[in-house]
Design a protein around this motif. Structure first.
Motif, PDB file in Angstrom:
ATOM      1  N   GLN A 141      11.398  11.058   5.402  1.00 49.46           N
ATOM      2  CA  GLN A 141       9.966  11.119   5.697  1.00 49.46           C
ATOM      3  C   GLN A 141       9.134  10.497   4.570  1.00 49.46           C
ATOM      4  N   VAL A 142       9.546  10.755   3.329  1.00 49.92           N
ATOM      5  CA  VAL A 142       8.834  10.154   2.192  1.00 49.92           C
ATOM      6  C   VAL A 142       8.967   8.633   2.245  1.00 49.92           C
ATOM      7  N   GLY A 143      10.169   8.155   2.551  1.00 50.64           N
ATOM      8  CA  GLY A 143      10.393   6.725   2.645  1.00 50.64           C
ATOM      9  C   GLY A 143       9.539   6.076   3.717  1.00 50.64           C
ATOM     10  N   ARG A 144       9.371   6.778   4.847  1.00 48.95           N
ATOM     11  CA  ARG A 144       8.513   6.247   5.908  1.00 48.95           C
ATOM     12  C   ARG A 144       7.059   6.145   5.438  1.00 48.95           C
ATOM     13  N   GLN A 145       6.623   7.132   4.680  1.00 49.38           N
ATOM     14  CA  GLN A 145       5.255   7.101   4.177  1.00 49.38           C
ATOM     15  C   GLN A 145       5.051   5.947   3.185  1.00 49.38           C
ATOM     16  N   VAL A 146       6.052   5.713   2.331  1.00 46.99           N
ATOM     17  CA  VAL A 146       5.971   4.602   1.393  1.00 46.99           C
ATOM     18  C   VAL A 146       5.927   3.279   2.148  1.00 46.99           C
ATOM     19  N   ALA A 147       6.745   3.170   3.207  1.00 48.67           N
ATOM     20  CA  ALA A 147       6.759   1.946   4.015  1.00 48.67           C
ATOM     21  C   ALA A 147       5.416   1.728   4.696  1.00 48.67           C
ATOM     22  N   LYS A 148       4.827   2.805   5.241  1.00 48.35           N
ATOM     23  CA  LYS A 148       3.516   2.680   5.892  1.00 48.35           C
ATOM     24  C   LYS A 148       2.455   2.244   4.885  1.00 48.35           C
ATOM     25  N   ALA A 149       2.521   2.786   3.674  1.00 45.31           N
ATOM     26  CA  ALA A 149       1.555   2.407   2.643  1.00 45.31           C
ATOM     27  C   ALA A 149       1.684   0.925   2.307  1.00 45.31           C
ATOM     28  N   GLY A 150       2.940   0.436   2.269  1.00 43.54           N
ATOM     29  CA  GLY A 150       3.149  -0.976   1.986  1.00 43.54           C
ATOM     30  C   GLY A 150       2.623  -1.869   3.090  1.00 43.54           C
ATOM     31  N   VAL A 151       2.790  -1.435   4.340  1.00 40.00           N
ATOM     32  CA  VAL A 151       2.301  -2.211   5.472  1.00 40.00           C
ATOM     33  C   VAL A 151       0.778  -2.282   5.452  1.00 40.00           C
ATOM     34  N   LYS A 152       0.135  -1.158   5.153  1.00 41.80           N
ATOM     35  CA  LYS A 152      -1.332  -1.148   5.095  1.00 41.80           C
ATOM     36  C   LYS A 152      -1.852  -2.051   3.987  1.00 41.80           C
ATOM     37  N   ALA A 153      -1.108  -2.109   2.884  1.00 40.66           N
ATOM     38  CA  ALA A 153      -1.527  -2.948   1.767  1.00 40.66           C
ATOM     39  C   ALA A 153      -1.267  -4.423   2.030  1.00 40.66           C
ATOM     40  N   GLY A 154      -0.511  -4.718   3.080  1.00 40.09           N
ATOM     41  CA  GLY A 154      -0.216  -6.106   3.425  1.00 40.09           C
ATOM     42  C   GLY A 154       1.157  -6.545   2.995  1.00 40.09           C
ATOM     43  N   ALA A 155       1.678  -5.950   1.924  1.00 35.92           N
ATOM     44  CA  ALA A 155       3.027  -6.283   1.445  1.00 35.92           C
ATOM     45  C   ALA A 155       3.405  -5.285   0.367  1.00 35.92           C
ATOM     46  N   PHE A 156       4.701  -5.156   0.132  1.00 41.18           N
ATOM     47  CA  PHE A 156       5.171  -4.289  -0.948  1.00 41.18           C
ATOM     48  C   PHE A 156       4.916  -4.969  -2.287  1.00 41.18           C
ATOM     49  N   ASP A 157       4.345  -4.246  -3.223  1.00 41.94           N
ATOM     50  CA  ASP A 157       4.340  -4.764  -4.587  1.00 41.94           C
ATOM     51  C   ASP A 157       5.623  -4.290  -5.266  1.00 41.94           C
ATOM     52  N   SER A 158       5.820  -4.655  -6.514  1.00 43.86           N
ATOM     53  CA  SER A 158       7.073  -4.318  -7.190  1.00 43.86           C
ATOM     54  C   SER A 158       7.261  -2.813  -7.324  1.00 43.86           C
ATOM     55  N   VAL A 159       6.149  -2.076  -7.517  1.00 40.25           N
ATOM     56  CA  VAL A 159       6.247  -0.622  -7.652  1.00 40.25           C
ATOM     57  C   VAL A 159       6.670   0.010  -6.334  1.00 40.25           C
ATOM     58  N   ASP A 160       6.025  -0.428  -5.223  1.00 44.33           N
ATOM     59  CA  ASP A 160       6.385   0.103  -3.911  1.00 44.33           C
ATOM     60  C   ASP A 160       7.839  -0.200  -3.578  1.00 44.33           C
ATOM     61  N   GLY A 161       8.257  -1.449  -3.889  1.00 39.87           N
ATOM     62  CA  GLY A 161       9.636  -1.830  -3.609  1.00 39.87           C
ATOM     63  C   GLY A 161      10.618  -0.997  -4.398  1.00 39.87           C
TER      64      GLY A 161
END
Length: 217
Positions: A141-161
């Motif tokens: 569930q945490v991973g899904r939230q991180v993925a959703k945050a990356g999608v909203k931001a437009g792309a994963f930055d190095s920290v999100d990745g």
């Protein structure tokens, strides 16, 4: 009396395959984590394929586990060691939201106690199995939230990745532990059930039904 030996063997095989796929996913995430910030698009594609296969194998393992548990509960009820639930309801508890965070653990522990007593149940890694399972689900569930945050931001930055890959490593490790603990539990419970069946068949003086013998073969 129904026989669960064939289902136990299938469940163990499925769980072993699932553990292997989760281990591959762990290595994939570890490579991505080590290379965070570099061009890891090729490894990302490979990791996604491994994760997909891991999900498929985990689903097959879950089905195999539930089929075995259904038959185990049916046998216990038939032998007079009433589990307090029908075999079908014992399976449904694994699927009902919220209840499936607690009831499967309780049912597995109850089955172990009816087969070998409280000391036998306490010696099995039931708590470790369910703890690893719960942690893996929470991390998912945490991973899904991180993925959703990356999608909203437009792309994963190095920290999100980096965060996503670290979560993947820990989650995969928990899934491997869950599968291996479950294999140990199935084998222990099935061994006790086989001993009980031998005792009942010796008392009855009759062989198992033909349909059960065919399935166990």
């Amino acid at each position: 009396m129904p026989d669960s030996r064939a289902r136990a063997r299938r469940a163990v095989r499925f769980l072993q395959v699932a553990a292997g796929m989760d281990l591959l996913a762990l290595f994939s995430y570890a490579i991505l984590f080590a290379g965070a910030g570099d061009d890891t698009s090729l490894w990302e594609d490979g990791a996604n394929s491994v994760v997909f296969l891991s999900l498929f194998s985990s689903l097959a393992a879950q089905v195999g586990l539930l089929m075995w548990f259904h038959r185990l509960v049916r046998q216990l009820n038939a032998q007079g060691a009433d589990m307090g639930v029908t075999p079908s309801m014992a399976v449904w508890w694994w699927l009902i939201p919220f209840a499936n965070w607690v009831k499967p653990f309780q049912l597995m522990k109850d089955a172990a106690e009816r087969l070998g007593g409280a000391h036998f149940a306490a010696a099995l890694p039931i708590s470790l199995w369910w703890g690893a399972n719960i942690l893996a689900r929470l991390l998912d569930q945490v991973g899904r939230q991180v993925a959703k945050a990356g999608v909203k931001a437009g792309a994963f930055d190095s920290v999100d990745g980096t965060s996503s890959h670290l979560i993947g490593i820990i989650s995969s490790l928990c899934l491997v532990a869950t599968a291996l603990f479950c294999v140990q539990i199935i084998r222990a419970l099935q061994e006790r059930m086989d001993q009980r069946r031998e005792g009942y068949e010796a008392v009855d003086g009759a062989p198992a039904p033909v349909e059960d013998v065919a399935e166990a073969a």
